[in-house]
Motif scaffolding. Structure first.
Motif, short mmCIF file in Angstrom:
data_model
loop_
_atom_site.label_atom_id
_atom_site.label_comp_id
_atom_site.label_asym_id
_atom_site.label_seq_id
_atom_site.Cartn_x
_atom_site.Cartn_y
_atom_site.Cartn_z
N LYS A 26 0.86 -1.17 0.00
CA LYS A 26 0.00 0.00 0.00
C LYS A 26 0.90 1.23 0.00
O LYS A 26 1.75 1.39 0.89
CB LYS A 26 -0.91 -0.01 1.23
N ASP A 28 0.84 5.30 -0.03
CA ASP A 28 0.12 6.58 0.11
C ASP A 28 1.11 7.71 -0.12
O ASP A 28 2.19 7.71 0.47
CB ASP A 28 -0.49 6.73 1.51
N LYS A 30 1.68 12.00 -0.41
CA LYS A 30 1.20 13.36 -0.18
C LYS A 30 2.20 14.31 -0.81
O LYS A 30 3.40 14.24 -0.53
CB LYS A 30 1.06 13.66 1.31
N ASP A 50 1.23 1.76 5.74
CA ASP A 50 0.89 2.43 7.01
C ASP A 50 1.88 2.12 8.12
O ASP A 50 1.53 2.17 9.30
CB ASP A 50 -0.53 2.05 7.46
N THR A 122 -3.46 13.73 -2.09
CA THR A 122 -3.01 12.37 -1.85
C THR A 122 -3.30 11.51 -3.06
O THR A 122 -4.17 11.83 -3.86
CB THR A 122 -3.70 11.75 -0.62
N SER A 124 -3.42 7.85 -2.72
CA SER A 124 -3.54 6.46 -2.28
C SER A 124 -4.50 5.67 -3.15
O SER A 124 -4.38 4.45 -3.26
CB SER A 124 -3.97 6.40 -0.82
#
Length: 137
Positions: A26, A28, A30, A50, A122, A124
């Motif tokens: 995963k 993500d 920014k 995460d 973002t 994601s």
């Protein structure tokens, strides 16, 4: 009196699906700041599963197009990445996520309904999660 043994824990195997494929990473992203001039177009922060964060990832514009530059340090006359993708497949996934977030942030900054100042874009959901062994695109 028994002596305590000093043993390291066994390395953990990557989590896999029933078919034996590694689960997707995963990613993500920014975008913190966009710079319309110069070679460095933006800085990004990346969170992996995460649980691991990478700051100061650069989106650089070159004669061959945009590319992602990981944080680095100077060693003599060379620059060395502090952290970096190991596999070609994950490098592609990371590059697509970062550049996708950059394009999304550009689009949002140019639209009439701009986000409030200080918010970040973002990505994601831009890059679908896929096993690392599959080519995205």
């Amino acid at each position: 009196m028994k002596k305590a043994q000093n043993t390291a824990p066994a390395p953990q195997e990557p989590v896999q699906t029933a078919a034996g494929q590694p689960l997707p990473m995963k990613v993500d992203v920014k975008i913190g700041s966009i710079r319309p001039e110069g070679n460095i177009r933006a800085y990004a922060s990346v969170n992996l599963n995460d649980c691991f964060a990478v700051r100061n990832v650069k989106i650089v514009d070159s004669s061959k197009g945009l590319f992602v530059a990981m944080p680095s340090y100077k060693a003599g006359n060379d620059y060395r990445d502090i952290c970096f993708p190991i596999t070609k497949e994950f490098r592609e996934q990371l590059n697509q996520a970062v550049i996708g977030a950059y394009h999304q942030a550009l689009t949002q900054s140019q639209s009439p309904n701009q986000q409030k100042a200080g918010e970040t874009a973002t990505a994601s959901d831009l890059v679908p999660e896929q096993p690392l062994g599959l080519r995205m695109g």
